[in-house]
Design an enzyme around this catalytic site. Structure first.
Site, PDB file in Angstrom:
ATOM      1  N   GLU A  70    -100.296 -25.576 -41.761  1.00  0.00           N
ATOM      2  CA  GLU A  70    -101.265 -25.475 -40.649  1.00  0.00           C
ATOM      3  C   GLU A  70    -101.475 -24.014 -40.319  1.00  0.00           C
ATOM      4  OE1 GLU A  70    -102.900 -28.172 -39.570  1.00  0.00           O
ATOM      5  OE2 GLU A  70    -101.754 -29.114 -41.180  1.00  0.00           O
TER       6      GLU A  70
ATOM      7  N   CYS B 112    -103.564 -21.148 -31.782  1.00  0.00           N
ATOM      8  CA  CYS B 112    -104.441 -21.384 -32.920  1.00  0.00           C
ATOM      9  C   CYS B 112    -105.729 -22.056 -32.463  1.00  0.00           C
ATOM     10  CB  CYS B 112    -103.735 -22.249 -33.941  1.00  0.00           C
ATOM     11  SG  CYS B 112    -103.083 -23.739 -33.202  1.00  0.00           S
TER      12      CYS B 112
HETATM   13  P1  NAD Z   1     -96.947 -15.843 -39.256  1.00  0.00           P
HETATM   14  O1  NAD Z   1     -97.671 -16.443 -40.403  1.00  0.00           O
HETATM   15  O2  NAD Z   1     -96.841 -14.401 -39.187  1.00  0.00           O
HETATM   16  O3  NAD Z   1     -95.478 -16.413 -39.206  1.00  0.00           O
HETATM   17  C1  NAD Z   1     -95.210 -17.793 -39.227  1.00  0.00           C
HETATM   18  C2  NAD Z   1     -93.832 -18.010 -39.802  1.00  0.00           C
HETATM   19  O4  NAD Z   1     -93.863 -17.643 -41.159  1.00  0.00           O
HETATM   20  C3  NAD Z   1     -92.735 -17.194 -39.161  1.00  0.00           C
HETATM   21  O5  NAD Z   1     -91.576 -17.979 -39.055  1.00  0.00           O
HETATM   22  C4  NAD Z   1     -92.527 -16.086 -40.144  1.00  0.00           C
HETATM   23  O6  NAD Z   1     -91.227 -15.554 -40.109  1.00  0.00           O
HETATM   24  C5  NAD Z   1     -92.763 -16.785 -41.441  1.00  0.00           C
HETATM   25  N1  NAD Z   1     -93.120 -15.916 -42.558  1.00  0.00           N
HETATM   26  C6  NAD Z   1     -93.676 -14.689 -42.543  1.00  0.00           C
HETATM   27  N2  NAD Z   1     -93.843 -14.231 -43.770  1.00  0.00           N
HETATM   28  C7  NAD Z   1     -93.400 -15.180 -44.606  1.00  0.00           C
HETATM   29  C8  NAD Z   1     -93.330 -15.296 -46.013  1.00  0.00           C
HETATM   30  N3  NAD Z   1     -93.750 -14.329 -46.809  1.00  0.00           N
HETATM   31  N4  NAD Z   1     -92.838 -16.415 -46.525  1.00  0.00           N
HETATM   32  C9  NAD Z   1     -92.412 -17.420 -45.752  1.00  0.00           C
HETATM   33  N5  NAD Z   1     -92.441 -17.355 -44.414  1.00  0.00           N
HETATM   34  C10 NAD Z   1     -92.940 -16.248 -43.848  1.00  0.00           C
HETATM   35  O7  NAD Z   1     -97.656 -16.447 -37.977  1.00  0.00           O
HETATM   36  P2  NAD Z   1     -97.286 -16.215 -36.448  1.00  0.00           P
HETATM   37  O8  NAD Z   1     -97.727 -14.846 -36.069  1.00  0.00           O
HETATM   38  O9  NAD Z   1     -95.884 -16.598 -36.149  1.00  0.00           O
HETATM   39  O10 NAD Z   1     -98.210 -17.292 -35.756  1.00  0.00           O
HETATM   40  C11 NAD Z   1     -99.540 -17.069 -35.496  1.00  0.00           C
HETATM   41  C12 NAD Z   1    -100.422 -17.783 -36.491  1.00  0.00           C
HETATM   42  O11 NAD Z   1    -100.091 -19.162 -36.508  1.00  0.00           O
HETATM   43  C13 NAD Z   1    -101.880 -17.752 -36.123  1.00  0.00           C
HETATM   44  O12 NAD Z   1    -102.638 -17.507 -37.273  1.00  0.00           O
HETATM   45  C14 NAD Z   1    -102.141 -19.141 -35.595  1.00  0.00           C
HETATM   46  O13 NAD Z   1    -103.485 -19.540 -35.671  1.00  0.00           O
HETATM   47  C15 NAD Z   1    -101.246 -19.956 -36.422  1.00  0.00           C
HETATM   48  N6  NAD Z   1    -100.922 -21.226 -35.786  1.00  0.00           N
HETATM   49  C16 NAD Z   1    -101.489 -22.368 -36.287  1.00  0.00           C
HETATM   50  C17 NAD Z   1    -101.225 -23.588 -35.694  1.00  0.00           C
HETATM   51  C18 NAD Z   1    -101.845 -24.861 -36.198  1.00  0.00           C
HETATM   52  O14 NAD Z   1    -101.395 -25.933 -35.813  1.00  0.00           O
HETATM   53  N7  NAD Z   1    -102.842 -24.809 -37.051  1.00  0.00           N
HETATM   54  C19 NAD Z   1    -100.390 -23.639 -34.580  1.00  0.00           C
HETATM   55  C20 NAD Z   1     -99.810 -22.457 -34.117  1.00  0.00           C
HETATM   56  C21 NAD Z   1    -100.083 -21.256 -34.735  1.00  0.00           C
END
Ligand code: NAD
Length: 966
Positions: A729, A763
């Protein structure tokens, strides 16, 4: 004055018998009154419910329609085929729209005039004179509710000051205990964006304008009467009133009054407290007892939020409460001057009988009735020597509509006294003791109900969070190790977690995982998974139910931690706990539903049975913005299916992840079935995702990381047991369209909340507001005014809506986006930037080119682009012009626009005539498609199945030509 209705013996008669005889006398007197015309709107009550709804919607919409063609067209759209009496008008509309449009406008205006006494304070002398001729007094109410910006609040105050100036002339003429001049006030219109969940800030905003008004009222010798509005404003209204009674400056005046609503269960307590307060201050206050005008809204609002319904649920209970409260008021006339404001003759007669029984003089109380209603009752009461006051609303066409719709609803209600009387109900029935019907049998409990958020508008409900915030901040920061196989694991490396609103505040440390812990956690999970899968579903589901209970029990602590670690405002942090609870209960119920599988026998001799296997071991990678709910939801959906999972919270919210994991273990998750690996995404993420021992990945986060994970997971590696399932997501670039019939009073606050609550870090947050050309110029100044009232600040304060962004990186990235954006679009407004934390001022861009980065890329901060659309086609095309497809919305009062939105807007969650954030588990399964995600929707059917393999067992049951019978 001699009492004509009541012979002397009445005081000794029982109140019930007296009520009937007073009522009979009043009804006879009313029948003698000339002009006892019932409001036209009563005819509406006879209409079919869908016609009534359509007509009320039309009345509400009319002020935003300009041409005759629009007026006719919308009437046609809402009513065609439903209301035969209007067919002639609709036919005329087809030939001569301007004529028909004018006729419609005139019709509604005539109805409005029946309920709105005049356009503004200028009408006061005329109305006073007219009412004086009829023998009744007046209280004036300047219409206008819930102002959006400071200019609207200032204008409201000025109108009230003008009314006070007009009332000055009636100072001191023949009053009894109070001046004749009387002004009713809705406090919600004194300050913009009033938030009753933040009483200190709300009181601070209300006091300066109120003090000005009270000083002017004292000089003019006018009584100021606080109206009572919706239940959420009740504690604030009472607190404001009480504080004015305590202020030395107003000890000698002006005279003060307050309305109390009999339909609220809590009113008796409020009244007793008020009496005690007035006694302590040796001050006489006026109390207007009303039944309450927002019944439908209160019931709906409470049910939607799973809160206790604050009103009596039957009309008879409200009528009985009115009588009990009447008695309480009349027993305390030393400090209270009651005004009974009901159009119900039984209620009025009861108050009179009660007053007589207590031997009170007529001057000790009064009756009130609304302008344009119950004229015969007012006249009858005056004829019988009672004091009567009319409640006269003053206002222009547009702000009057909310008031008008309330009056039309009241007049067309099939339950009320007015309707019963108009329907010719015999007087004995009209006057009988209110009879409370048997309550209907309770509905069968549903398998799932959403957890209730905390109602912060009620001060006692807010106390535990206040306490938890203090305790947490006073406690020494803790160290949180990793958890693998039921054991704590330290790695020698600790990460410090700080408060984004105050980066110097250290909240705790968490152990940083390395690749070695990744290996250990996966190996332990693989070993523990088979036994967990073999555990009966009821036991697995019970772990989720226990976790839900534990989350509820720790709600204040978890909410406080989320406010501090993730910088979330109070209501949003509280709602995140609720959502985590909901995920546990909902997925537990889902798994119980799925567990038996499905057996079919399409033809004798063959049986087919479907069922599920767990997928195995999974990795759950969560974002920081819903730090409990998303991590919890993804994890428990997989766990309840018999999988083992490794939880990897986001770096920015790892303390919350650790707190959640501790509760998961306390709920009884066996060692090894879950592991907690805190760590940096870039460092351990790829190792987790690409590990051959991992069968599935549940990820929520950014598009960049999500798509990278999707690619990594697609590659098969040595030792891998199958293709990896990825539930991914990601972000959104969500649009909200306002068409020319949008109700701006609702659309503006909804858009601001969707865009800026939690600094736009959702999001689902609104990032493109698409406004139709036809209303753009009306919309923009009001929107900018309302935006200026956004509460920006430290999320520890309950009033904050826009807090800091999550960390220094986010702050720098968003600041850069704004700088670059200002080169291609107009930076229309920037709000306030508090000192200290990682703050970004709420920012609005206009004239945004549709193909600019601003209009196309997710910003994930408090930045909103406003786009102007020449037509609806244009608006829909703009909305769909993005690779994301998460949330979206439309505000319109035109059924065709809404229909079109249903068909054409390509988003996972479409919201009509409301904000576009705040999805609830089960009610609003949440998730998008396109570059927003793979689905399935979280909190909906199909989500738990995503973590299961479905298998079908087909058995041939035929043995030597014989098949068992079923
Ligand atoms: P992010 O992608 O930076 O991080 C999300 C998670 O991924 C964290 O736990 C992070 O440590 C991990 N991560 C980072 N790099 C990684 C890698 N290379 N491999 C595996 N894991 C890795 O996102 P964020 O800043 O925590 O959250 C914000 C984003 O999340 C926004 O884009 C938002 O729209 C999205 N979001 C989507 C939903 C939905 O339901 N569609 C809900 C909430 C947030």
């Amino acid at each position: 004055m001699e009492c004509r209705l009541f012979p002397a013996y009445l005081g000794r008669m029982n109140v019930e018998a007296a009520t009937r005889s007073v009522g009979e006398a009043l009804l006879r007197q009313m029948a003698r009154q000339r002009g006892a015309l019932l409001p036209r709107a009563l005819a509406l009550g006879a209409a079919a419910p869908e016609v009534k709804t359509a007509l009320l919607r039309y009345v509400d919409l009319l002020p935003s329609l300009h041409t005759g063609r629009e007026k006719v067209g919308h009437l046609q759209a809402l009513l065609a085929g439903k209301a035969p009496p209007l067919e002639a008008l609709l036919r005329l509309g087809a030939y001569a729209p301007p004529l028909a449009g004018a006729a419609i406008q005139l019709g509604v205006r005539l109805v409005a005039r029946q309920f709105v006494a005049g356009p503004g304070p200028g009408a006061i002398p005329r109305i006073l004179r007219a009412n004086a001729r009829r023998g009744w007094e007046t209280t004036f109410d300047l219409l206008g509710e819930a102002v959006l910006g400071q200019a609207e609040a200032d204008a409201f105050l000025e109108r009230n000051l003008a009314a006070l100036a007009a009332l000055r002339s009636v100072k001191g003429e023949g009053e009894a205990r109070f001046p004749r001049g009387n002004l009713s006030l809705k406090i919600s219109a004194l300050a913009p964006g009033l938030n009753p969940a933040a009483p200190e800030a709300a009181l601070a905003a209300l006091k300066p304008p109120l003090h000005r008004l009270l000083r002017a009222a004292r000089d003019a010798g006018v009584l100021v009467h606080f109206d009572m509005e919706a239940y959420a404003l009740r504690p604030l209204t009472l607190a404001l009133f009480a504080s004015v009674l305590d202020e030395a400056e107003f000890a000698q005046g002006p005279a003060l009054g307050i309305a109390l609503q009999a339909y609220l269960r809590e009113t008796e307590g409020d009244l007793r407290a008020l009496i005690a307060h007035a006694r302590a201050r040796r001050r006489v206050v006026a109390v207007r007892l009303v039944k309450g005008a927002y019944w439908d809204y209160e019931v709906l609002a409470a049910r939607q939020r799973s809160w206790p319904v604050p009103v009596w649920e039957t009309k008879a209970e409200t009528d009985l409460a009115f009588e009990a409260l009447s008695r309480l008021l009349l027993e305390h006339t030393e400090f209270i001057t009651p005004a009974f404001a009901s159009h119900n003759v039984r209620s009025v007669a009861h108050a009179i009988a009660q007053a007589e029984a207590l031997g009170l003089p007529r001057e000790a109380y009064e009756f009130q009735a609304l302008y344009g209603m119950a004229g015969d009752l007012k006249a009858a009461l005056v004829a019988e020597g009672h004091r009567v006051r009319e409640y006269a609303p003053l206002g222009a066409w547009l702000p009057g509509m909310a008031y008008l719709v309330r009056r039309l609803l009241e007049n067309s209600s099939n339950e009320g006294f007015l309707h019963a009387r108009a329907a010719g109900t015999p007087s004995a029935l009209l006057l009988q003791t209110p009879h409370v019907p048997e309550p209907p049998p309770p509905p069968t409990p549903r398998a799932f109900r959403n957890a209730a958020n905390t109602d912060f508008t009620q001060p006692e409900a807010a106390a535990p969070l206040r306490a938890a915030l203090s305790t947490l901040q006073a406690s020494p920061p803790q160290h949180w190790p990793l958890r693998i196989g039921g054991l704590s694991v330290e790695t020698g490396e600790w990460h410090a977690s700080h408060n984004p609103a105050q980066p110097a505040q250290l909240l705790g440390h968490w152990a940083v995982a390395t690749e070695a812990e990744v290996e250990a956690a996966i190996a332990t999970a693989r070993a523990a998974q088979p036994a967990w899968e073999a555990t009966p579903v009821t036991e697995r589901a019970a772990v989720l139910d226990r976790l839900a209970t534990l989350l509820e029990a720790h709600r204040p602590h978890l909410t406080a931690l989320e406010i501090l670690e993730a910088g979330k405002p109070w209501p949003e942090a509280d709602a995140d706990v609720s959502e985590a609870v909901d995920f546990c209960r909902y997925y537990a119920a889902e798994m119980r539903r799925l567990a038996p599988g499905r057996t079919t026998q399409p033809t004798p001799g063959e049986s087919n049975q479907s069922g599920y296997f767990a997928r195995g071991v999974g990795v759950v990678i969560a974002p920081w913005n819903f730090p409990l709910a998303i991590l919890c939801g993804m994890a428990v959906a997989a766990l309840v299916g018999g999988n083992a999972v490794i939880l990897k919270p986001a770096e920015q919210s790892s303390l919350l992840g650790a707190a959640l994991f501790a509760l998961l273990e306390e709920a009884g998750l066996p060692p090894g079935v879950g592991a907690l690996l805190m760590g940096e995404g870039e460092r351990i993420g790829p190792a987790l995702v690409s590990h051959p021992g991992v069968d599935f990945i549940a990820f929520t986060g950014s598009r960049a990381v999500g798509t990278a994970i999707y690619e990594q997971a697609a590659r098969t590696r040595e030792g891998q047991r199958g293709l990896k399932k990825v539930v991914c997501e990601m972000g959104g670039k969500n649009a909200l369209i306002l068409d020319t019939t949008a109700d701006l009073d609702e659309a503006i606050p909804a858009a601001l909340h969707s865009a800026f609550a939690y600094a736009g870090q959702k999001c689902s947050a609104l990032s493109r507001l698409i406004v139709l050309e036809g209303i753009y110029d009306t919309f923009l100044p009001r929107f900018l005014e309302a935006a200026a009232a956004l509460p920006v600040g430290d999320p520890r304060l309950p009033e904050t809506l826009v807090g800091p962004v999550i960390d220094a990186d986010a702050q720098a990235r968003i600041a850069r986006t704004i700088r670059e954006g200002a080169r291609e679009a107009t930076l229309a407004w920037q709000g306030y930037t508090p000192e200290g934390g990682f703050y970004i001022a709420p920012t609005l861009f206009t004239e945004v080119p549709p193909h600019s980065a601003l209009a196309r890329e997710e910003i994930f901060g408090p930045v909103l682009c406003i786009l102007r659309a020449a037509s609806l086609d244009d608006a829909f095309a703009l909305a769909n012009d993005t690779p994301y497809a998460l949330t979206g919305g439309v505000f319109s009062r035109t059924p065709q626009t809404l229909e079109r939105a249903r068909r054409e807007l390509r988003v996972g969650n479409l919201y009509l005539n409301r904000g576009i954030t705040g999805a609830l588990v089960e009610r609003h399964p949440f998730g998008g498609f396109g570059m927003s995600g793979t689905g399935p929707k979280a909190g909906g059917r199909g989500y738990v199945e995503a973590f299961l393999h479905e298998r079908l067992i087909t058995e041939n049951e035929v043995r030597r030509g014989f098949a068992p019978e079923r």
